[in-house]
Design an enzyme around this catalytic site. Structure first.
Site, PDB file in Angstrom:
ATOM      1  CE  LYS A 172       2.538  -6.187  -5.600  1.00  0.00           C
ATOM      2  NZ  LYS A 172       1.257  -5.642  -5.085  1.00  0.00           N
ATOM      3  CB  THR A 206       0.299  -9.528   4.860  1.00  0.00           C
ATOM      4  OG1 THR A 206      -0.386 -10.784   4.708  1.00  0.00           O
ATOM      5  CG2 THR A 206       1.610  -9.745   5.605  1.00  0.00           C
ATOM      6  N   GLY A 208      -4.183  -6.185   2.717  1.00  0.00           N
ATOM      7  CA  GLY A 208      -4.143  -4.870   2.090  1.00  0.00           C
ATOM      8  C   GLY A 208      -2.771  -4.376   1.712  1.00  0.00           C
ATOM      9  CB  THR A 209       0.625  -5.918   1.600  1.00  0.00           C
ATOM     10  OG1 THR A 209       0.184  -7.095   0.926  1.00  0.00           O
ATOM     11  CG2 THR A 209       0.805  -6.222   3.072  1.00  0.00           C
ATOM     12  N   GLY A 210      -0.936  -4.973  -0.982  1.00  0.00           N
ATOM     13  CA  GLY A 210      -0.868  -4.535  -2.376  1.00  0.00           C
ATOM     14  C   GLY A 210      -1.555  -3.203  -2.582  1.00  0.00           C
ATOM     15  CB  CYS A 211      -4.787  -1.876  -1.319  1.00  0.00           C
ATOM     16  SG  CYS A 211      -5.877  -3.186  -1.876  1.00  0.00           S
TER      17      CYS A 211
END
Length: 274
Positions: A172, A206, A208-211
């Protein structure tokens, strides 16, 4: 109704971890089950405490699910320790369930969520049995030992990750210095590759974007989409979640897990084939 599983930590603030995963699963019409690896005391301002779960009880949770449900996809998030990673890898290796690894290392506020020796365990035990790994730039640098500043660096890091045995690596690009676009780079073990681009949203919310991205990916894989289709739809999900943020808390606020169903037809992801 497809059943999917998240193996991750609990976020008391509700924006990341188990809580974000379950909200995403619910929105995407899959039944979410959980294996909790750690409890955290956190909010949008940061993490103030972590209480890990013993590896033996992590095993008990996961085995209970496998004994009862037909699980169509599993994701891992915050795993905390090498003992927990070893335990999960041993169990998942004996199944044919697609595994999505989100190598959570650092909280949004900068707190470490992974013990140092656990990084080697991810590389040597989890990635060889994984279907997809979804690191951001700092996580990819840690997993590969390679500094990433350019697109060529991303390709080298992806090759390094694919050499571990994982089928697909998504790096990402949110940490790259591009004020206009957010571009993610996707590489497959068979040599195919593509990138996904959406407009960069100017927001601090932002958390928790990866989760959330990896949970959406897990839901779509669990529903039977091809890996490429699942990746693109997950990109739409997180783009909309960031675009329509909820403006909650006083720090890095959570994304909006409810936005996709209302606006998914209007969200465009530009795909560049490699």
């Amino acid at each position: 109704m497809q059943v999917v599983t998240t193996i991750a930590g609990s976020d008391s603030g509700g924006g990341a971890g188990i809580q974000a995963d379950l909200k995403t699963f619910q929105e995407l019409k899959v039944f979410g089950t959980t294996v909790i690896t750690a409890l955290t005391a956190q909010n949008t301002r940061g993490v103030s405490g972590v209480l890990p779960i013993e590896a033996a009880f992590v095993k008990q949770q996961l085995q209970a699910l496998l004994d009862d449900f037909s699980i169509s996809a599993v994701k891992t998030g915050m795993l905390f320790s090498s003992a927990i990673i070893h335990t999960i890898a041993q169990i998942i290796a004996d199944t044919n369930i697609p595994l999505i690894v989100d190598p959570v290392m650092i909280a949004k506020g900068g707190e470490s969520l992974l013990q140092q020796e656990a990084i080697d365990a991810i590389i040597h035990y989890l990635l060889p049995i994984a279907t997809i790994v979804t690191p951001n730039i700092p996580e990819a640098e840690t997993l590969t030992g390679k500094k990433i500043n350019t697109i060529a660096d991303i390709k080298k890091a992806a090759d390094h990750l694919l050499a571990t045995g994982v089928h697909c690596a998504i790096i990402k690009g949110g940490h790259l210095a591009d004020a206009t676009n957010a571009t993610d780079y996707v590489f497959f073990k068979n040599g195919q590759a593509f990138s996904m681009q959406t407009p960069r949203i100017a927001t601090k919310n932002t958390h928790g974007t990866g989760c959330t991205f990896s949970a959406a990916l897990t839901a779509f894989v669990g529903r039977g989409l091809t890996i490429k289709e699942a990746i693109i739809e997950a990109k739409k999900f997180i783009q909309l979640a960031i675009t329509h943020d909820l403006a909650l808390g006083h720090g890095h606020g959570p994304t909006n897990h409810f936005a996709y169903q209302n606006d998914k037809k209007s969200c465009e992801v530009t795909i560049y084939e490699s």
